[in-house]
Design a protein around this motif. Structure first.
Motif, PDB file in Angstrom:
ATOM      1  N   ARG A   1       4.850   1.927   1.378  1.00 31.75           N
ATOM      2  CA  ARG A   1       5.837   2.313   0.369  1.00 31.75           C
ATOM      3  C   ARG A   1       6.535   3.622   0.753  1.00 31.75           C
ATOM      4  O   ARG A   1       7.752   3.732   0.671  1.00 31.75           O
ATOM      5  CB  ARG A   1       5.167   2.465  -1.002  1.00 31.75           C
ATOM      6  CG  ARG A   1       6.173   2.838  -2.104  1.00 31.75           C
ATOM      7  CD  ARG A   1       5.547   3.596  -3.257  1.00 31.75           C
ATOM      8  NE  ARG A   1       5.047   4.862  -2.764  1.00 31.75           N
ATOM      9  CZ  ARG A   1       3.986   5.488  -3.246  1.00 31.75           C
ATOM     10  NH1 ARG A   1       3.275   4.966  -4.218  1.00 31.75           N
ATOM     11  NH2 ARG A   1       3.596   6.649  -2.749  1.00 31.75           N
ATOM     12  N   ASP A   2       5.770   4.598   1.209  1.00 30.60           N
ATOM     13  CA  ASP A   2       6.334   5.891   1.593  1.00 30.60           C
ATOM     14  C   ASP A   2       7.272   5.767   2.788  1.00 30.60           C
ATOM     15  O   ASP A   2       8.317   6.414   2.844  1.00 30.60           O
ATOM     16  CB  ASP A   2       5.220   6.893   1.904  1.00 30.60           C
ATOM     17  CG  ASP A   2       4.438   7.290   0.661  1.00 30.60           C
ATOM     18  OD1 ASP A   2       4.914   6.998  -0.463  1.00 30.60           O
ATOM     19  OD2 ASP A   2       3.351   7.873   0.820  1.00 30.60           O
TER      20      ASP A   2
ATOM     21  N   ASN B   1      11.248   6.509   2.599  1.00 30.73           N
ATOM     22  CA  ASN B   1      11.819   7.489   3.512  1.00 30.73           C
ATOM     23  C   ASN B   1      13.050   6.923   4.217  1.00 30.73           C
ATOM     24  O   ASN B   1      14.081   7.599   4.342  1.00 30.73           O
ATOM     25  CB  ASN B   1      10.771   7.938   4.527  1.00 30.73           C
ATOM     26  CG  ASN B   1      11.253   9.108   5.355  1.00 30.73           C
ATOM     27  OD1 ASN B   1      11.961   9.975   4.867  1.00 30.73           O
ATOM     28  ND2 ASN B   1      10.864   9.120   6.615  1.00 30.73           N
TER      29      ASN B   1
ATOM     30  N   ASP C   1       0.833  -1.180   0.000  1.00 32.00           N
ATOM     31  CA  ASP C   1       0.000   0.000   0.000  1.00 32.00           C
ATOM     32  C   ASP C   1       0.884   1.252   0.000  1.00 32.00           C
ATOM     33  O   ASP C   1       2.080   1.200   0.295  1.00 32.00           O
ATOM     34  CB  ASP C   1      -1.005  -0.112   1.141  1.00 32.00           C
ATOM     35  CG  ASP C   1      -0.627   0.452   2.488  1.00 32.00           C
ATOM     36  OD1 ASP C   1       0.342  -0.037   3.106  1.00 32.00           O
ATOM     37  OD2 ASP C   1      -1.335   1.373   2.909  1.00 32.00           O
ATOM     38  N   ASP C   2       0.323   2.402  -0.323  1.00 36.00           N
ATOM     39  CA  ASP C   2       1.084   3.647  -0.474  1.00 36.00           C
ATOM     40  C   ASP C   2       1.768   4.077   0.820  1.00 36.00           C
ATOM     41  O   ASP C   2       2.891   4.573   0.798  1.00 36.00           O
ATOM     42  CB  ASP C   2       0.165   4.783  -0.949  1.00 36.00           C
ATOM     43  CG  ASP C   2      -0.275   4.602  -2.394  1.00 36.00           C
ATOM     44  OD1 ASP C   2       0.353   3.780  -3.103  1.00 36.00           O
ATOM     45  OD2 ASP C   2      -1.245   5.271  -2.801  1.00 36.00           O
ATOM     46  N   PHE C   3       1.090   3.902   1.949  1.00 37.57           N
ATOM     47  CA  PHE C   3       1.656   4.310   3.231  1.00 37.57           C
ATOM     48  C   PHE C   3       2.945   3.548   3.525  1.00 37.57           C
ATOM     49  O   PHE C   3       3.971   4.146   3.858  1.00 37.57           O
ATOM     50  CB  PHE C   3       0.629   4.092   4.349  1.00 37.57           C
ATOM     51  CG  PHE C   3       1.137   4.459   5.710  1.00 37.57           C
ATOM     52  CD1 PHE C   3       1.350   5.799   6.059  1.00 37.57           C
ATOM     53  CD2 PHE C   3       1.400   3.475   6.651  1.00 37.57           C
ATOM     54  CE1 PHE C   3       1.821   6.139   7.314  1.00 37.57           C
ATOM     55  CE2 PHE C   3       1.873   3.809   7.906  1.00 37.57           C
ATOM     56  CZ  PHE C   3       2.088   5.147   8.242  1.00 37.57           C
TER      57      PHE C   3
END
Length: 160
Positions: free
Chosen positions: A5-6, A10, A1-3
């Motif tokens: 991945r971010d 980071n 999911d995007d969260f």
């Protein structure tokens, strides 16, 4: 999911940038302090003779653990040129700093390892590059927010 991945991205970017910063300042200090360069090189050569690499392109953790002067050199570089010169931490619940300062939940604690590394109240001759200041010291963290234990405040390391 995007969260997720971010978060992973980071960590990868932050780790790369801070490592590059630390390496750049380390090479700079080696070039500026040829006497330190010689000590570091002699220690590396001596230790690697006792820990020959099996494939010629890596250093074992055991060998690195014996490179005490290199370790002190790196701590001294990071004391003067921290990869993250200013940090902030959110206080989630009331807490007390080692010096007795009370913090309320919801506060933002901002501190500067860069300034702390140059503070004459914390370090003897703070602008002098001297890896020897880190010898004969117990396990410590560079500041009290790294999560390493036991915590020993910086000021106990600046004075010999």
């Amino acid at each position: 999911d995007d969260f997720l991945r971010d978060i992973v991205l980071n960590f990868v970017i932050a780790g790369r940038d801070t490592t590059a910063q630390a390496l750049s300042w380390s090479f700079y200090m080696l070039c500026c302090h040829l006497d330190e360069q010689k000590i570091v090189q002699e220690e590396i050569d001596s230790v690697l003779k006792r820990y020959p690499s099996t494939n010629g392109d890596h250093v074992s953790y055991d060998a690195l653990a014996e490179m005490k002067y290199l370790d002190a050199f790196c701590y001294e570089v990071l004391r003067l040129y921290p990869s993250v010169p200013k940090e902030a931490k959110h206080v989630y619940k009331p807490d007390t700093l080692p010096d007795g300062t009370k913090l309320a939940g919801g506060e933002l604690l901002v501190f500067s390892p860069y300034i702390m590394g140059r503070d004459p109240n914390l370090w003897e001759d703070p602008l002098k590059f001297d890896p020897n200041r880190f010898f004969n010291k117990p396990n410590f963290c560079v500041h009290g927010f790294s999560g390493r234990t036991p915590h020993v405040p910086w000021h106990e390391y600046g004075h010999s």
